[in-house]
Scaffold this motif. Structure first.
Motif, mmCIF file in Angstrom:
data_model
loop_
_atom_site.group_PDB
_atom_site.id
_atom_site.type_symbol
_atom_site.label_atom_id
_atom_site.label_comp_id
_atom_site.label_asym_id
_atom_site.label_seq_id
_atom_site.Cartn_x
_atom_site.Cartn_y
_atom_site.Cartn_z
ATOM 1 N N GLU A 115 -36.282 42.907 25.935
ATOM 2 C CA GLU A 115 -36.724 43.813 24.878
ATOM 3 C C GLU A 115 -37.781 43.162 23.996
ATOM 4 N N GLU A 116 -37.581 41.878 23.666
ATOM 5 C CA GLU A 116 -38.564 41.159 22.857
ATOM 6 C C GLU A 116 -39.876 40.992 23.632
ATOM 7 N N GLU A 117 -39.777 40.678 24.910
ATOM 8 C CA GLU A 117 -40.990 40.561 25.733
ATOM 9 C C GLU A 117 -41.757 41.878 25.773
ATOM 10 N N ALA A 118 -41.036 42.985 25.910
ATOM 11 C CA ALA A 118 -41.685 44.306 25.941
ATOM 12 C C ALA A 118 -42.330 44.621 24.589
ATOM 13 N N LEU A 119 -41.650 44.270 23.508
ATOM 14 C CA LEU A 119 -42.203 44.486 22.173
ATOM 15 C C LEU A 119 -43.490 43.688 21.995
ATOM 16 N N ILE A 120 -43.465 42.415 22.358
ATOM 17 C CA ILE A 120 -44.650 41.567 22.220
ATOM 18 C C ILE A 120 -45.787 42.100 23.075
ATOM 19 N N HIS A 121 -45.474 42.508 24.291
ATOM 20 C CA HIS A 121 -46.503 43.064 25.174
ATOM 21 C C HIS A 121 -47.157 44.276 24.513
ATOM 22 N N SER A 122 -46.357 45.189 24.002
ATOM 23 C CA SER A 122 -46.923 46.406 23.396
ATOM 24 C C SER A 122 -47.682 46.089 22.108
ATOM 25 N N LEU A 123 -47.203 45.130 21.328
ATOM 26 C CA LEU A 123 -47.917 44.745 20.111
ATOM 27 C C LEU A 123 -49.265 44.114 20.443
ATOM 28 N N ARG A 124 -49.318 43.324 21.516
ATOM 29 C CA ARG A 124 -50.597 42.715 21.898
ATOM 30 C C ARG A 124 -51.583 43.763 22.416
ATOM 31 N N VAL A 125 -51.087 44.784 23.073
ATOM 32 C CA VAL A 125 -51.984 45.883 23.476
ATOM 33 C C VAL A 125 -52.577 46.512 22.219
ATOM 34 N N ARG A 126 -51.748 46.698 21.217
ATOM 35 C CA ARG A 126 -52.211 47.316 19.961
ATOM 36 C C ARG A 126 -53.170 46.388 19.209
ATOM 37 N N THR A 127 -52.840 45.083 19.125
ATOM 38 C CA THR A 127 -53.748 44.167 18.432
ATOM 39 C C THR A 127 -55.099 44.123 19.147
ATOM 40 N N HIS A 128 -55.069 44.217 20.456
ATOM 41 C CA HIS A 128 -56.312 44.210 21.227
ATOM 42 C C HIS A 128 -57.180 45.408 20.839
ATOM 43 N N GLU A 129 -56.581 46.581 20.783
ATOM 44 C CA GLU A 129 -57.324 47.785 20.393
ATOM 45 C C GLU A 129 -57.922 47.622 19.000
ATOM 46 N N LEU A 130 -57.132 47.130 18.065
ATOM 47 C CA LEU A 130 -57.598 46.972 16.684
ATOM 48 C C LEU A 130 -58.693 45.916 16.565
ATOM 49 N N PHE A 131 -58.481 44.781 17.205
ATOM 50 C CA PHE A 131 -59.446 43.691 17.110
ATOM 51 C C PHE A 131 -60.773 44.102 17.740
ATOM 52 N N GLU A 132 -60.698 44.724 18.911
ATOM 53 C CA GLU A 132 -61.913 45.157 19.605
ATOM 54 C C GLU A 132 -62.665 46.211 18.788
#
Length: 138
Positions: free
Chosen positions: A106-123
């Protein structure tokens, strides 16, 4: 069969991407540790294409994004929504380290989804500043 681009690599742990230029040439971009944007560095073409003793991995776009965001989160400091998400990721990882355990699925899935979101925001922020982010999938 023609090669497909972008092509994603980790060169000694650093994200490097090959992309086609509008005129059909090849460009090579590496993640900058200083500001999180992608900078042109053609020296990696020879190193990756023609061999070296370096550790080189060919990866998927998703794996590439996860590494880019892990490095941005570790290396960059700032304020705003993207940095709050980086702090959330760090807190989840730190909790597991403090407890002496691996991340749960569950933590791995959360981190994965948060990194997808940070990528969108940063880009989006890089584009708004007129700076170069990760190439779009063609």
């Amino acid at each position: 069969m023609a090669e497909r681009y972008p092509q994603y690599y980790f060169y000694e742990g650093w994200p490097v991407v090959f992309v086609r230029t509008p005129d059909g040439g090849l460009d090579c971009l590496r993640l900058s540790a200083e500001n999180g944007e992608f900078v042109r560095n053609m020296s990696y073409v020879r190193k990756i294409r023609y061999g070296t003793t370096a550790d080189i991995d060919t990866v998927t776009r998703d794996e590439f994004i996860q590494m880019v965001e892990a490095l941005r989160g570790e290396r960059l400091k700032g304020e705003g929504p993207v940095f709050a998400l980086y702090e959330t990721i760090d807190a989840v990882e730190q909790k597991a380290r403090d407890e002496g355990r691996w991340l749960t699925p569950e933590e791995e899935a959360l981190i994965h989804s948060l990194r997808v979101r940070t990528h969108e925001l940063f880009e989006a922020e890089l584009r708004a500043q007129g700076r170069r982010g990760m190439p779009e999938e063609s």
